[in-house]
Design an enzyme around this catalytic site. Sequence first.
Site: not given
Length: 768
Positions: A20, A699
Amino acid sequence: MKFTSTIIGYPYIGENREWKKTVEAYWAKTLSEKQFEKSMKALRLANIQKQIDANVDVVTVGDFTFYDRVLDVAVMFGMVPKRFNWDGGTIHLETYYSIARGNEQALASEMTKWFNTNYHYIVPEYDGSNLRLYENIPLKAYIEARDELGILGKPTMIGPVTFYKLTKVMENINKQTYLFQLIDLYTQILNALVAEGVKWIQFEEPIFTTSISEKDMQQAKEVYKQLSKAVPQAQILLQTYFEAVEHYETVISLPVAGIGLDFVHGFQENITNLKRWGFPKEKILVAGVINGRNIWCTPLKRQFDFLTELKSLISSENLWIQPSCSLMHVPVTVASESKLSEEFKNNLAFADEKLQELNFLKNALREGSDYYKDIFKQNIDNIANLNHSRDRQLITVHEAIQQITEKDFSRKKPHKIRKELQQEILQLPLFPTTTIGSLPQTEEVKKTRAEMRKGKISREDYRTFIQSEIKKWIDYQEKLGLDVYVHGEFERTDMVEYFGEKLKGFAFTEKAWVVSYGSRCVKPPIIYGDVQWIEPMTIAETVYAQSLTTKPVKGMLTGPNTMLNWSFVRDDIPKKEVAYQIALAIRKEVQTLEREGIQIIQVDEPALREGLPLKVNKQTSYLEWAINAFKLATSEVADVTQIHTHMYYCEFNDFIEPIRALDTDVISIETSKSHGEIIEAFKNNDYENDIGLGVYDIHSPRIPQLNEMQAIIDESLKVLAIEQCWINPDCGLKTRKTAETLAALERMVDTAKIMRERYKQEVLNMIN
Ligand code: GLN
C-alpha cells in the site's frame, strides 16, 4: 507425489502494508517508477519465498498485482476504455492507474464486489475494439520466480469464463465476437507458457460456484474445449472457490488436468456430488480444506479425517490439498500481533499460519497421524478452550436469544399511522433535509483523538473537545436551516470499530489488514465471544447535541448486519445467532436513546447486502434472518419514534422486497452517482415509507449544482410521492473538508426550498 500441497494465492500487501505504501508513494510522486518497480519486485519475491519456506509443493506465482487482478487481465488484452485516450502502444503504469482511479479528463471504471467477499475489483469494459496480447503477466511471473528464486511455479490468472462474465460489454457489441477473441488470447497465453516449459497453469473460475445457468455452463464447456484443442499440452488447474460448484457433472468433465473444489464453504454440496457422481480418475482433485475466508485455526483432526476418507474416492497421488481460496482475504501473520493473549492467538491462523497448517496436514497424511498426535491434541484443546471460555458462555445473552419471538420483529402499528403520529411531534416541512450522520473529521479531530489515545491529553479534555465540535456543528446546522440534525460522530473513527470497542465479544488487532479495494486496506474486528451491551455508547454525545437545539437530533447507530459483515466472525455458532446477539445489544442502545428523549434514531446498514449468499437458493434464508436482526434492533420503540436507516451503494433493483421488509420510517439511499437509476427500482412498486434521496455525491470535493440536485429529485418524483421524499447527501461527510461541506449543504437546503415552492401547489391540490 502423495498429497501435493498448493495454494490459490497469497496476500500481496506485505506484513506492514508495504505494498500500500509503495503504491501510494508512487501516486504521490515521492517514488519514481523505477523505485516503484524495484520495491514491488522485492515484495513479490518475498511473498513467494514465504510459500517456499512453508514447504508448499506447487508454489503459486502471478497472484501479485499493482492494483487489481481483474484489471490486470483487461490491460494485458488492451482493454483500455476510449475515454483514457490511450494511443494503442505500450500501456504505461499511468494509464493502468487512471482506469482504476480516473483522472482529470475521464471517470474511473466501475468497481464492484468480488463475489461474496469484501474485496472490490475493477469492472472490465469491452467496447468492441480488436484485442491483442500486450503482456503475458503469468509468463513474466513464472520466469521471474524461476530466475530469481530457482523455483518452477504455477502461474495463476483469472480464468476466461469468469473474466468474460464479469466484463461490462457495451451496448450493441456482439458478445460472441468478444468471447472468440478471449479464447484466442487465452490460447496465446497458454502457448507461450507451454513453450517456456510451464507444468501447471491455474485458471481461477469462481463464477462456477454462482447460480449460473445451464446455457452459460454449456458455453463455458465450449470455451474449455477450444482451449484444450488449441493447446493440448497445457495442464490447466481449474480453481473454483467460495461455494460448491453449481453444475458439478459438467465442471468435472471439462478438459482440464485438475479441478479445485472448496470443501469449506461448499462442503455439503461438493461432497454429496463427489460421492454421487464420482471424480475422473485421470484428473487431479485439489481439495480446499483450510478456510481462506476466516481467521480461526483449522480443526486439524477433522480435516485430516476428511482427507483420509477422500482417499477412498481419489488416489493419494491425485489428491492435492490447499486453502479454500486465495489467502488475500485474511491478514498476513498472527506474529505481528503483540497485544492479544497467547491463549487467544493459539486460536488464530492468518495467511502464514494457514501455510503452516497446510504443511502439517500434508506431513500427517504422508507419514501417519500417530507421529503428530501431540499437535492434533493441542489443536483440539485450543479450540475447546475458546469454545468453553466464559466469553462464549454468557448465560444472559443465550437466554435472551431463546426468548425472542415473532413479535420482536415488527413495529406495533403500520408506517402510515406511525408517520402521522411522528409528524404531529416533528412538524417537518415537505422535503425535510438532513445528513447521513458523520460530519468532517478535521486534522484537529484526528490529532486530538491520537493524543488522547497516547495519554497526552486526559479523557475529560477529549470529551470537552468533542463537545465543542458538536456545538460548532449544531450552530452550523442551525444557520444552514436543516430540518433534522446530527451530532456529527466526531468521537468515532470507524462505524463498526467504535461500537465493537464498547461491546463485549469483540477483539481488535494491530496489523491484521486485508485489502478492500485498490490500496485501501481494512482491519476488521474479530467477533470472538457472545456480544453484549455493557453501558451506553452514544448517549452522552447525542443528548448533549439535543440539549443545544429544539430541532430533532438523530441518534446514530450501526446495524447488526453491518457489524457482522465487516468483521471476522466466530464460527462455532450460526451467523444468524451472532446477528441476533448484536441486534439485542443495539436494541438496548435504541431503548436508552428513546428513554433519553431522542425522537429519531438511525440504524445504518450499508453492508446488509454484502452478506447475500452466492447461491440463489440460500438467499431467502439469509435475508430472512438478516432482516429480522435489523428489526429486532429497531422494532421495540414507540410508534412516535422515527426509525431511519442508511444504505450506500446497493443494487436496489432486486432489493426492494428486503427494503420493504425492513419497514423503516425513512431509508436514505444513494441516488446521485447512479443518476437516478436506483429510483427506477421503485417504479411499479407500491413502496410507501419515506425515502431520503442522496442528491449529491460526497466522494468528490466538488460543490453540487442546484440544477443537478433538482434533476435528481424531479426524476425521483416520477415514481415517488412528494410527501415520501427527504433530501440528503448520499453518504456520511466525515472525509470532506468543512468549507466544502458547508457550501454543498447550503446548496442542498436551497434546493429543498425551491422544491417546496415548486410543489406547494400540487400538495395543496392533493389535500383539497
Ligand atoms: N452514519 C454513518 C456516517 O455518516 C453512515 C455511513 C454509512 O452507512 N456508510 O458516516
